[in-house]
Design a protein around this motif. Structure first.
Motif, PDB file in Angstrom:
ATOM      1  N   GLN A   1      10.137   7.431   4.489  1.00 50.90           N
ATOM      2  CA  GLN A   1      10.550   6.541   5.575  1.00 50.90           C
ATOM      3  C   GLN A   1      12.070   6.473   5.709  1.00 50.90           C
ATOM      4  OE1 GLN A   1       8.762   2.598   5.445  1.00 50.90           O
ATOM      5  NE2 GLN A   1       6.820   3.457   4.774  1.00 50.90           N
ATOM      6  N   TRP A   2      12.784   6.691   4.609  1.00 54.52           N
ATOM      7  CA  TRP A   2      14.252   6.582   4.645  1.00 54.52           C
ATOM      8  C   TRP A   2      14.940   7.931   4.761  1.00 54.52           C
ATOM      9  CZ3 TRP A   2      16.562   1.992   5.237  1.00 54.52           C
ATOM     10  CH2 TRP A   2      15.798   0.853   4.949  1.00 54.52           C
ATOM     11  N   GLU A   3      14.186   8.988   4.635  1.00 56.42           N
ATOM     12  CA  GLU A   3      14.812  10.314   4.581  1.00 56.42           C
ATOM     13  C   GLU A   3      15.617  10.619   5.834  1.00 56.42           C
ATOM     14  OE1 GLU A   3      12.103  13.610   3.952  1.00 56.42           O
ATOM     15  OE2 GLU A   3      13.654  15.032   4.594  1.00 56.42           O
ATOM     16  N   LYS A   4      15.047  10.326   6.991  1.00 61.28           N
ATOM     17  CA  LYS A   4      15.676  10.730   8.251  1.00 61.28           C
ATOM     18  C   LYS A   4      16.800   9.792   8.682  1.00 61.28           C
ATOM     19  CE  LYS A   4      12.930  14.265   9.226  1.00 61.28           C
ATOM     20  NZ  LYS A   4      12.635  14.528   7.797  1.00 61.28           N
ATOM     21  N   ASN A   5      16.944   8.667   8.024  1.00 61.12           N
ATOM     22  CA  ASN A   5      18.000   7.729   8.422  1.00 61.12           C
ATOM     23  C   ASN A   5      19.350   8.227   7.912  1.00 61.12           C
ATOM     24  OD1 ASN A   5      19.875   5.603   8.511  1.00 61.12           O
ATOM     25  ND2 ASN A   5      18.194   4.137   8.744  1.00 61.12           N
TER      26      ASN A   5
ATOM     27  N   GLY B   1      19.299  -1.588   0.066  1.00 64.90           N
ATOM     28  CA  GLY B   1      18.142  -2.171  -0.600  1.00 64.90           C
ATOM     29  C   GLY B   1      16.917  -2.063   0.297  1.00 64.90           C
ATOM     30  N   GLU B   2      15.843  -2.707  -0.126  1.00 65.15           N
ATOM     31  CA  GLU B   2      14.560  -2.526   0.566  1.00 65.15           C
ATOM     32  C   GLU B   2      14.553  -3.026   2.004  1.00 65.15           C
ATOM     33  OE1 GLU B   2      11.617  -4.638  -1.735  1.00 65.15           O
ATOM     34  OE2 GLU B   2      12.403  -6.595  -1.188  1.00 65.15           O
ATOM     35  N   LYS B   3      15.502  -3.899   2.358  1.00 70.05           N
ATOM     36  CA  LYS B   3      15.548  -4.390   3.736  1.00 70.05           C
ATOM     37  C   LYS B   3      16.608  -3.666   4.565  1.00 70.05           C
ATOM     38  CE  LYS B   3      13.846  -8.942   2.364  1.00 70.05           C
ATOM     39  NZ  LYS B   3      12.408  -8.606   2.483  1.00 70.05           N
ATOM     40  N   GLY B   4      17.125  -2.569   4.022  1.00 68.73           N
ATOM     41  CA  GLY B   4      18.139  -1.811   4.746  1.00 68.73           C
ATOM     42  C   GLY B   4      19.532  -2.409   4.604  1.00 68.73           C
TER      43      GLY B   4
ATOM     44  N   LEU C   1      18.793   4.688  -2.055  1.00 72.93           N
ATOM     45  CA  LEU C   1      17.908   3.536  -1.888  1.00 72.93           C
ATOM     46  C   LEU C   1      17.798   2.820  -3.229  1.00 72.93           C
ATOM     47  CD1 LEU C   1      16.197   2.443   0.451  1.00 72.93           C
ATOM     48  CD2 LEU C   1      14.311   3.834  -0.398  1.00 72.93           C
ATOM     49  N   SER C   2      18.049   1.516  -3.211  1.00 73.92           N
ATOM     50  CA  SER C   2      18.157   0.783  -4.476  1.00 73.92           C
ATOM     51  C   SER C   2      17.044  -0.235  -4.638  1.00 73.92           C
ATOM     52  CB  SER C   2      19.503   0.061  -4.530  1.00 73.92           C
ATOM     53  OG  SER C   2      20.551   1.007  -4.453  1.00 73.92           O
TER      54      SER C   2
ATOM     55  N   ALA D   1       0.833  -1.212   0.000  1.00 73.89           N
ATOM     56  CA  ALA D   1       0.000   0.000   0.000  1.00 73.89           C
ATOM     57  C   ALA D   1       0.869   1.263   0.000  1.00 73.89           C
ATOM     58  CB  ALA D   1      -0.930  -0.014   1.203  1.00 73.89           C
ATOM     59  N   THR D   2       2.137   1.124   0.380  1.00 70.12           N
ATOM     60  CA  THR D   2       3.040   2.282   0.454  1.00 70.12           C
ATOM     61  C   THR D   2       3.259   2.908  -0.920  1.00 70.12           C
ATOM     62  OG1 THR D   2       4.219   0.882   1.995  1.00 70.12           O
ATOM     63  CG2 THR D   2       5.255   2.980   1.433  1.00 70.12           C
ATOM     64  N   THR D   3       3.147   4.240  -0.998  1.00 77.45           N
ATOM     65  CA  THR D   3       3.464   4.913  -2.257  1.00 77.45           C
ATOM     66  C   THR D   3       4.973   5.166  -2.322  1.00 77.45           C
ATOM     67  OG1 THR D   3       3.263   7.136  -1.337  1.00 77.45           O
ATOM     68  CG2 THR D   3       1.242   6.126  -2.196  1.00 77.45           C
ATOM     69  N   LEU D   4       5.452   5.487  -3.502  1.00 75.18           N
ATOM     70  CA  LEU D   4       6.871   5.806  -3.664  1.00 75.18           C
ATOM     71  C   LEU D   4       7.278   6.939  -2.724  1.00 75.18           C
ATOM     72  CD1 LEU D   4       9.643   5.767  -5.118  1.00 75.18           C
ATOM     73  CD2 LEU D   4       8.641   7.351  -6.792  1.00 75.18           C
ATOM     74  N   VAL D   5       6.461   7.998  -2.701  1.00 78.58           N
ATOM     75  CA  VAL D   5       6.827   9.170  -1.903  1.00 78.58           C
ATOM     76  C   VAL D   5       6.847   8.811  -0.410  1.00 78.58           C
ATOM     77  CG1 VAL D   5       6.053  11.485  -1.227  1.00 78.58           C
ATOM     78  CG2 VAL D   5       6.117  10.838  -3.640  1.00 78.58           C
ATOM     79  N   ASP D   6       5.865   8.039   0.044  1.00 78.39           N
ATOM     80  CA  ASP D   6       5.855   7.619   1.459  1.00 78.39           C
ATOM     81  C   ASP D   6       7.061   6.747   1.783  1.00 78.39           C
ATOM     82  OD1 ASP D   6       3.559   8.982   1.931  1.00 78.39           O
ATOM     83  OD2 ASP D   6       2.239   7.225   1.796  1.00 78.39           O
TER      84      ASP D   6
END
Ligand code: NAG
Ligand code: NAG
Length: 373
Positions: free
Chosen positions: A222-226, A304-307, A232-233, A213-218
């Motif tokens: 989620q990764w912006e503050k890390n 990647g998607e799992k960090g 992100l690949s 359900a997550t959009t690209l922007v959302d």
């Protein structure tokens, strides 16, 4: 459309089975009627082409040469007509569209030459299905320049010209070859990076799918503050030709529905889908390692998607949150045209590359085939 259809099925069923004035002896008859009615409805649904809204569009088949814009000098480019009022009807879009990224939190930068039809589909996909509102098109010497094309998008879904920023790089005698992705990515970040938190570096044959359900922007938020993450690949899903010699009449996402498995065995085996493409945080961008991987500054890494940290390739290959559908060969005809055109990223021996993709085990992967527009 599918939703309202099933709703009306339910209310029919409800009406038939719950009408209190019918006695028990009519129940069998009613159930039988309901069965016939539902079967007929389902049959009609099955027969309906999944892309019906597009059949009514006025877009010429992809193999008809693109209508050329009136030729004007580059100086007059700002005077080109915008797409004008957008004549789409968003209620026919599928799947439901995410909100527009009006703040231009994320942008896309791509290099392309002489493929206005491909650009149409690319822009429509990201504009509508991912809400992207800023595209930097590095035009690698197209003739005529792609910026002369008056409108983009898949009718009736126009992509406003105001969402696309063109940069024309003429081919000059001392640069006869396609220019390198190192140049275009650097150029995009240097000139436009400050306007966006993230910039993605994709090609015109790469179409993103968000699988939850997550959009690209959302997801990017989620990764912006890390602070350990600079980019992100996303892993490829590589489509093959599906045995097609000729360019299909449909668009690319509908035309090619078979994909190479993640872990092929046998000769020519290579984990094609282990390759990634990336979105980089523009503030942490430190240059290009390859088309697949950006250097990130201050000790940050690409994940990647799992960090999990990754570079050009990412193994194990996963596509849980997102996947980048890569139409790397298309039909035989299009593959040969692509070789002719010369791609900035293509360093494969043509025959070997074709064989590697075509020989690998494959499976049905129609995820993007039902997308409208
Ligand atoms: C889109 O289509 C729906 C259903 O046909 C209609 O009710 C709606 O008014 C249309 N919207 C626009 C903006 O044309
Ligand atoms: C940031 O991402 C890294 C890499 O995936 C992860 O190990 C770390 O826990 C994350 N930090 C925070 C604060 O979420």
């Amino acid at each position: 459309m599918a939703h309202s259809q099933s709703l009306s099925n339910d209310s029919w069923l409800h009406f038939i089975t719950s009408n209190p004035r019918r006695g028990c002896k009519y129940l069998g008859f009613c159930a039988c009627l309901a069965f016939i009615f539902l079967s007929l409805t389902w049959l009609r649904d099955d027969e309906r082409p999944i892309d019906k809204p597009l059949l009514t569009s006025t877009k010429p088949p992809a193999n008809i040469p693109f209508k050329e814009a009136p030729v004007s000098s580059p100086d007059s480019e700002p005077g080109l007509e915008d797409a004008g009022p957008i004549l789409n009807n968003l209620t026919v879009a599928f799947p439901p569209l995410p909100p527009a990224d009006d703040e231009e939190y994320v942008s896309l930068c791509l290099a392309i030459k002489d493929q206005p039809g491909d650009l149409d589909e690319f822009l429509a996909h990201y504009y509508y299905h991912h809400g992207v509102r800023r595209f930097y098109v590095m035009d690698d010497g197209s003739d005529p320049p792609l910026s002369y094309t008056p409108n983009f998008g898949i009718p009736p879904f126009a992509v406003p010209r105001s969402a696309v920023t063109f940069t024309y790089i003429p081919r000059v005698p001392d640069r006869p070859q396609p220019f390198q992705h190192t140049i275009y990515a650097d150029y995009c970040v240097k000139n436009f990076g400050e306007r966006h938190t993230w910039m993605g570096f994709f090609d015109a044959d790469e179409f993103l799918e968000m699988r939850r359900a997550t959009t690209l922007v959302d997801w990017l938020h989620q990764w912006e503050k890390n602070e350990t993450v600079g980019a992100l690949s996303v892993n490829w899903i590589t489509h093959n030709s599906g045995g097609q010699q000729k360019r299909p009449q449909s668009d690319t996402r509908k035309g090619f529905r078979r994909c190479v498995v993640d872990r092929p065995d046998g000769r020519n085996a290579d984990e094609e889908n282990s390759h990634v493409k990336s979105f980089a945080k523009t503030a942490l961008f430190d240059g290009v390692n390859s088309v697949h991987n950006m250097r990130t500054a201050y000790g940050t890494v690409s994940v990647g998607e799992k960090g999990d940290e990754c570079m050009i390739k990412r193994v194990p290959i996963t596509h849980d949150v997102w996947a980048l559908h890569h139409y790397s060969v298309k039909s035989r005809e299009q593959f040969l045209e692509k070789q002719q055109r010369g791609s900035p990223n293509n360093h494969h021996a043509a025959g070997e590359f074709w064989d590697r993709i075509e020989d690998a085990d494959d499976y049905e992967c129609p995820e993007l085939a039902s997308y409208v527009p």
